[in-house]
Design an enzyme around this catalytic site. Structure first.
Site, short mmCIF file in Angstrom:
data_model
loop_
_atom_site.label_atom_id
_atom_site.label_comp_id
_atom_site.label_asym_id
_atom_site.label_seq_id
_atom_site.Cartn_x
_atom_site.Cartn_y
_atom_site.Cartn_z
N ASP A 7 22.68 -24.11 61.85
CA ASP A 7 23.73 -23.13 62.15
C ASP A 7 24.29 -23.53 63.50
O ASP A 7 23.69 -23.24 64.54
CB ASP A 7 23.12 -21.72 62.19
CG ASP A 7 24.18 -20.66 62.42
OD1 ASP A 7 25.35 -20.88 62.05
OD2 ASP A 7 23.84 -19.60 62.99
N GLU A 68 26.56 -25.35 58.48
CA GLU A 68 27.54 -24.31 58.17
C GLU A 68 28.95 -24.85 58.38
O GLU A 68 29.25 -25.48 59.39
CB GLU A 68 27.33 -23.07 59.06
CG GLU A 68 28.22 -21.92 58.63
CD GLU A 68 27.92 -20.63 59.38
OE1 GLU A 68 26.80 -20.11 59.24
OE2 GLU A 68 28.81 -20.16 60.11
N ASP A 141 20.48 -16.78 64.53
CA ASP A 141 20.90 -18.17 64.25
C ASP A 141 19.79 -18.94 63.52
O ASP A 141 20.07 -19.80 62.69
CB ASP A 141 21.24 -18.90 65.56
CG ASP A 141 22.11 -18.06 66.46
OD1 ASP A 141 23.31 -18.31 66.50
OD2 ASP A 141 21.57 -17.14 67.10
#
EC number: 3.1.21.10
Lengths: 186, 186
Positions: A7, A68, A141
């Protein structure tokens, strides 16, 4: 299949390693965060992110990396840092010959909770349940990185079939880099 | 002072090496473009950009690297690729311990033409004149990279004074990366 989920972020880069196959419960092998101090120049922060991700890749030897997908429509103030951190994650993976997959936040939420509009708490709760953890990973996260890895394990059979079909249809593209031409002008 | 200017982009990354000091005519040592094919995945393209920029850094050993500062307000479709390519440029430089400077397009245009609103042709013409070239460098990305390097040479004395003052005021920040915590969860 062992997947490193990333992430991306300049301040906190969530990382999570999950092993699993479709139809069996996934297992967490590691979770954490690569942090860089906001006082440093962006260039120095990117070096620290590279170093941190390399340590994770060395420690866990994943077969693929899921990052991501960053959209420029998001928060204008943070999107550049996110894009830069994601570039470093993609670079570290591809440099090792690891396949890199990008998943949107909606795809990740839908994969682990059944809804593309799920909030952070729902994602954290489902990650905790799916990986049979005693508590949701913190910070968010880190949980998001695990969700990315789970999403990738579950989505990848369909994606592999699609990629194979596309490669058959188009033929494999070649690579090319123009070498330095400086000496001609010196 | 030898500067590598980088005009970042996924398809064409302009690179130009200029040597000079304030008050003397700058000299071009090299100019070119690192290209990557659009058919490749972004991750593979970033690896090619890294490889190309490393060749330029090895060939010319600049003392600092100037990269165009990317704004998210620009064209939404291309800004992500530009941000990712600029991240690779910053990473390659900072990893070698080279100082990285970011200059906005307006700063670069103002430095070489006197106007922050100059168009590509004006920038190309001034770069040609300042470096005493027989023709404007092509493509425009290559000329922009040279303009960045010239801008950096001319702006850097003021920037160094500012950075030194800031460092004295704040103290030098420390670096920190959270190491992999995976084994605790295995």
């Amino acid at each position: 299949m062992r997947v490193l989920g990333v992430d991306p972020g300049l301040t906190r880069c969530g990382v999570g390693v999950v092993e699993g196959v479709v139809g069996r419960p996934p297992t967490m092998l590691g979770v954490g965060v690569v942090r860089t101090p906001a006082e440093l120049d962006v260039a120095e922060r990117l070096v620290l992110i590279e170093r941190g991700l390399e340590e994770w890749l060395d420690a866990h030897r994943p077969e693929s990396v899921a990052v991501e997908r960053v959209f420029s429509q998001h928060n204008v103030r943070t999107v550049m840092g996110t894009a830069q951190a994601s570039a470093v994650a993609m670079l570290c993976a591809a440099r090792r010959g690891l396949p890199v997959a990008l998943h949107t936040p909606s795809e990740v939420k839908a994969a682990v909770t059944g809804s593309g509009q799920a909030d952070k708490a729902q994602v954290g709760a489902m990650v905790t349940r799916l990986l049979r953890l005693s508590a949701p990973p913190r910070p968010a996260d880190a949980a998001d990185a695990l969700a990315l890895a789970i999403c990738h394990i579950w989505r990848s059979p369909a994606q592999r079939r699609f990629a194979a079909a596309r490669a058959r249809a188009a033929g494999r593209p070649s690579t090319a880099v123009t070498p330095p031409k400086g000496s001609a002008h010196t």
